[in-house]
Scaffold this motif. Sequence first.
Motif, PDB file in Angstrom:
ATOM      1  N   GLU A 277      10.377  30.340 -41.640  1.00 47.84           N
ATOM      2  CA  GLU A 277       9.144  30.330 -41.432  1.00 47.84           C
ATOM      3  C   GLU A 277       9.312  31.552 -39.796  1.00 47.84           C
ATOM      4  O   GLU A 277       8.494  31.927 -39.950  1.00 47.84           O
ATOM      5  N   GLN A 278      10.026  30.957 -38.469  1.00 46.80           N
ATOM      6  CA  GLN A 278      10.512  32.008 -38.168  1.00 46.80           C
ATOM      7  C   GLN A 278      10.930  33.646 -38.398  1.00 46.80           C
ATOM      8  O   GLN A 278      10.537  34.233 -37.507  1.00 46.80           O
ATOM      9  N   PHE A 279      11.542  33.373 -39.442  1.00 46.53           N
ATOM     10  CA  PHE A 279      11.827  34.747 -39.610  1.00 46.53           C
ATOM     11  C   PHE A 279      10.512  35.663 -39.983  1.00 46.53           C
ATOM     12  O   PHE A 279      11.092  36.889 -40.004  1.00 46.53           O
ATOM     13  N   GLU A 280      10.037  34.507 -41.590  1.00 44.89           N
ATOM     14  CA  GLU A 280       8.752  35.403 -42.002  1.00 44.89           C
ATOM     15  C   GLU A 280       8.346  35.937 -41.059  1.00 44.89           C
ATOM     16  O   GLU A 280       7.939  37.116 -41.152  1.00 44.89           O
ATOM     17  N   ARG A 281       7.899  35.343 -39.969  1.00 46.45           N
ATOM     18  CA  ARG A 281       6.533  35.528 -38.969  1.00 46.45           C
ATOM     19  C   ARG A 281       6.849  36.669 -38.545  1.00 46.45           C
ATOM     20  O   ARG A 281       6.673  37.498 -38.137  1.00 46.45           O
ATOM     21  N   ILE A 282       8.490  37.077 -37.386  1.00 49.59           N
ATOM     22  CA  ILE A 282       8.834  37.740 -36.806  1.00 49.59           C
ATOM     23  C   ILE A 282       9.764  39.073 -37.192  1.00 49.59           C
ATOM     24  O   ILE A 282       8.756  39.811 -37.516  1.00 49.59           O
ATOM     25  N   HIS A 283       9.655  38.899 -38.960  1.00 49.40           N
ATOM     26  CA  HIS A 283       9.621  39.930 -40.148  1.00 49.40           C
ATOM     27  C   HIS A 283       8.369  40.796 -40.035  1.00 49.40           C
ATOM     28  O   HIS A 283       8.516  42.094 -39.582  1.00 49.40           O
ATOM     29  N   TYR A 284       7.692  39.944 -40.562  1.00 53.85           N
ATOM     30  CA  TYR A 284       6.078  40.350 -40.464  1.00 53.85           C
ATOM     31  C   TYR A 284       5.781  41.750 -39.431  1.00 53.85           C
ATOM     32  O   TYR A 284       4.955  42.377 -39.481  1.00 53.85           O
ATOM     33  N   TYR A 285       5.992  40.356 -38.445  1.00 52.52           N
ATOM     34  CA  TYR A 285       5.480  41.399 -37.505  1.00 52.52           C
ATOM     35  C   TYR A 285       6.045  42.978 -37.312  1.00 52.52           C
ATOM     36  O   TYR A 285       6.282  44.042 -36.531  1.00 52.52           O
ATOM     37  N   THR A 286       7.682  42.441 -37.102  1.00 54.08           N
ATOM     38  CA  THR A 286       8.118  43.910 -36.963  1.00 54.08           C
ATOM     39  C   THR A 286       7.719  44.714 -38.136  1.00 54.08           C
ATOM     40  O   THR A 286       7.546  46.330 -37.480  1.00 54.08           O
TER      41      THR A 286
ATOM     42  N   THR B 223      17.646  28.467 -27.727  1.00 50.75           N
ATOM     43  CA  THR B 223      16.086  28.295 -28.194  1.00 50.75           C
ATOM     44  C   THR B 223      16.353  29.500 -30.023  1.00 50.75           C
ATOM     45  O   THR B 223      15.503  29.473 -31.141  1.00 50.75           O
ATOM     46  N   GLY B 224      17.879  29.990 -29.976  1.00 48.70           N
ATOM     47  CA  GLY B 224      17.864  30.171 -31.632  1.00 48.70           C
ATOM     48  C   GLY B 224      17.464  31.715 -31.268  1.00 48.70           C
ATOM     49  O   GLY B 224      17.381  32.789 -32.685  1.00 48.70           O
ATOM     50  N   LYS B 225      17.423  31.775 -30.469  1.00 47.38           N
ATOM     51  CA  LYS B 225      17.144  34.117 -30.543  1.00 47.38           C
ATOM     52  C   LYS B 225      18.238  34.310 -30.997  1.00 47.38           C
ATOM     53  O   LYS B 225      18.366  35.676 -32.303  1.00 47.38           O
ATOM     54  N   SER B 226      19.870  34.850 -31.076  1.00 46.38           N
ATOM     55  CA  SER B 226      21.185  35.223 -31.891  1.00 46.38           C
ATOM     56  C   SER B 226      20.913  34.910 -32.928  1.00 46.38           C
ATOM     57  O   SER B 226      20.820  35.637 -33.951  1.00 46.38           O
ATOM     58  N   THR B 227      20.019  34.490 -33.685  1.00 38.50           N
ATOM     59  CA  THR B 227      19.551  33.217 -34.934  1.00 38.50           C
ATOM     60  C   THR B 227      18.844  34.390 -35.712  1.00 38.50           C
ATOM     61  O   THR B 227      18.738  34.815 -36.735  1.00 38.50           O
ATOM     62  N   ILE B 228      17.994  34.471 -35.260  1.00 36.10           N
ATOM     63  CA  ILE B 228      16.692  35.494 -35.882  1.00 36.10           C
ATOM     64  C   ILE B 228      17.621  36.502 -35.224  1.00 36.10           C
ATOM     65  O   ILE B 228      16.903  37.635 -36.132  1.00 36.10           O
ATOM     66  N   ALA B 229      17.664  37.014 -34.179  1.00 34.88           N
ATOM     67  CA  ALA B 229      17.861  38.967 -34.457  1.00 34.88           C
ATOM     68  C   ALA B 229      18.946  39.322 -35.193  1.00 34.88           C
ATOM     69  O   ALA B 229      18.899  40.207 -35.647  1.00 34.88           O
ATOM     70  N   LYS B 230      19.726  38.363 -35.197  1.00 35.26           N
ATOM     71  CA  LYS B 230      20.404  38.442 -36.863  1.00 35.26           C
ATOM     72  C   LYS B 230      20.400  38.789 -38.157  1.00 35.26           C
ATOM     73  O   LYS B 230      20.297  40.107 -38.216  1.00 35.26           O
ATOM     74  N   GLU B 231      19.299  37.949 -37.997  1.00 41.94           N
ATOM     75  CA  GLU B 231      19.018  38.087 -39.953  1.00 41.94           C
ATOM     76  C   GLU B 231      17.788  39.083 -39.555  1.00 41.94           C
ATOM     77  O   GLU B 231      17.549  39.948 -40.470  1.00 41.94           O
ATOM     78  N   LEU B 232      17.443  39.542 -38.671  1.00 42.15           N
ATOM     79  CA  LEU B 232      16.110  40.442 -38.452  1.00 42.15           C
ATOM     80  C   LEU B 232      17.690  41.408 -38.783  1.00 42.15           C
ATOM     81  O   LEU B 232      16.399  43.168 -38.757  1.00 42.15           O
ATOM     82  N   ALA B 233      17.865  42.476 -37.736  1.00 39.72           N
ATOM     83  CA  ALA B 233      19.067  43.485 -37.820  1.00 39.72           C
ATOM     84  C   ALA B 233      19.553  43.428 -38.922  1.00 39.72           C
ATOM     85  O   ALA B 233      19.459  44.403 -39.664  1.00 39.72           O
ATOM     86  N   SER B 234      19.984  42.531 -40.376  1.00 36.92           N
ATOM     87  CA  SER B 234      20.258  42.554 -40.845  1.00 36.92           C
ATOM     88  C   SER B 234      19.224  43.176 -42.256  1.00 36.92           C
ATOM     89  O   SER B 234      19.349  43.547 -42.818  1.00 36.92           O
TER      90      SER B 234
ATOM     91  N   ALA C 234       7.967  39.333 -20.362  1.00 35.36           N
ATOM     92  CA  ALA C 234       7.834  40.645 -20.034  1.00 35.36           C
ATOM     93  C   ALA C 234       6.362  40.569 -20.251  1.00 35.36           C
ATOM     94  O   ALA C 234       5.790  40.043 -21.098  1.00 35.36           O
ATOM     95  N   GLU C 235       5.119  41.707 -20.002  1.00 35.53           N
ATOM     96  CA  GLU C 235       4.031  41.657 -19.942  1.00 35.53           C
ATOM     97  C   GLU C 235       3.872  41.862 -21.459  1.00 35.53           C
ATOM     98  O   GLU C 235       2.793  41.654 -21.707  1.00 35.53           O
ATOM     99  N   ASP C 236       4.029  42.912 -21.782  1.00 33.22           N
ATOM    100  CA  ASP C 236       4.061  43.356 -23.361  1.00 33.22           C
ATOM    101  C   ASP C 236       4.406  42.612 -24.044  1.00 33.22           C
ATOM    102  O   ASP C 236       4.633  43.106 -25.246  1.00 33.22           O
ATOM    103  N   ALA C 237       5.552  41.501 -24.038  1.00 32.83           N
ATOM    104  CA  ALA C 237       6.233  40.313 -24.679  1.00 32.83           C
ATOM    105  C   ALA C 237       5.337  39.786 -25.795  1.00 32.83           C
ATOM    106  O   ALA C 237       3.975  38.958 -24.912  1.00 32.83           O
ATOM    107  N   ILE C 238       5.614  39.397 -27.046  1.00 29.76           N
ATOM    108  CA  ILE C 238       4.648  38.033 -27.959  1.00 29.76           C
ATOM    109  C   ILE C 238       5.890  36.685 -27.378  1.00 29.76           C
ATOM    110  O   ILE C 238       6.528  36.908 -27.211  1.00 29.76           O
ATOM    111  N   GLU C 239       4.736  35.738 -27.286  1.00 30.84           N
ATOM    112  CA  GLU C 239       5.350  34.819 -26.846  1.00 30.84           C
ATOM    113  C   GLU C 239       5.554  33.759 -27.979  1.00 30.84           C
ATOM    114  O   GLU C 239       4.431  33.754 -28.901  1.00 30.84           O
ATOM    115  N   PHE C 240       6.981  33.545 -28.036  1.00 35.47           N
ATOM    116  CA  PHE C 240       6.619  32.672 -29.267  1.00 35.47           C
ATOM    117  C   PHE C 240       7.711  30.818 -29.633  1.00 35.47           C
ATOM    118  O   PHE C 240       8.321  31.449 -29.353  1.00 35.47           O
ATOM    119  N   ASP C 241       6.724  30.551 -29.514  1.00 31.91           N
ATOM    120  CA  ASP C 241       7.411  29.113 -28.995  1.00 31.91           C
ATOM    121  C   ASP C 241       7.741  28.283 -30.815  1.00 31.91           C
ATOM    122  O   ASP C 241       6.424  27.668 -31.853  1.00 31.91           O
TER     123      ASP C 241
END
Length: 234
Positions: free
Chosen positions: A214-223, A14-25, A199-206
């Motif tokens: 776009e994925q990165f910008e949204r997730i970064h914003y939420y974070t 689902t591209g988790k690692s690409t987003i996770a890597k960018e977010l961490a950096s 997890a009950e308290d996770a946000i679902e991201f399709d």
Amino acid sequence: MRKITIAIDGYSSTGKSTIAKELASALNYIYVDTGAMYRAITLFALENNCITNGIIDQNKLIDLLPKAKLKFRLNKELGYSEMFLNRNNVEKEIRSMRVSKQVSKISVIPEVRAKLVSMQKKMGKKKGIVMDGRDIGTVVFPDAEFKIFMTASPDIRASRRYKELISKGEKVTYEEVLKNVRERDYIDSNRLSSPLLKAEDAIEFDNSDMGLKEQFERIHYYTLQVIEKQKKNA
Ligand code: DC
């Protein structure tokens, strides 16, 4: 700024690692790809003849497990960590179809999960971590301040993975990759030990219809919002 723990779970490719890597950096956090750890144990099982014709000799693998020494080492040129198994860089091998075909079966073994989950919990003790996997928000860090559950349709995921494998020179067909994605979804979601669950308290991201930017910008914003809220509550 107070650091938080970010758990990213979801289906394979689902591209988790690409987003996770960018977010961490972007946040200057540590990134941990737990799939790489399950893949490294699978490679270890293959190299030590614990898998014959797709059948796993669980007892043999469990006996040998203490000999599998895993380590993430930062590759300064690439800017992220690579997986080492008993001092060898195994980044390339663990992403091959040979490993992908067996990894879900290895991940159901409770002793394998116990070893890896305990390592993961230690890595996250100081927070400031983005970890991706299947059970991060449910088992590894149930108290993570921010949890994301990534999804996308199996066809989209298979076609992304197919392109990635072909670009690395692997000889696979799209059908083979789609079959592997479906099989892994089934095994990951139906195993007894820590199945893939939102997890009950996770946000679902399709992200089926979303590009990386776009994925990165949204997730970064939420974070950043979550971090801000934590600061106010501190
Ligand atoms: O994220 P990935 O596709 O590289 O993960 C490979 C396999 O490892 C996946 O099919 C299921 C397993 N896995 C797991 O069971 N728990 C995790 N936290 C991460 C991966």
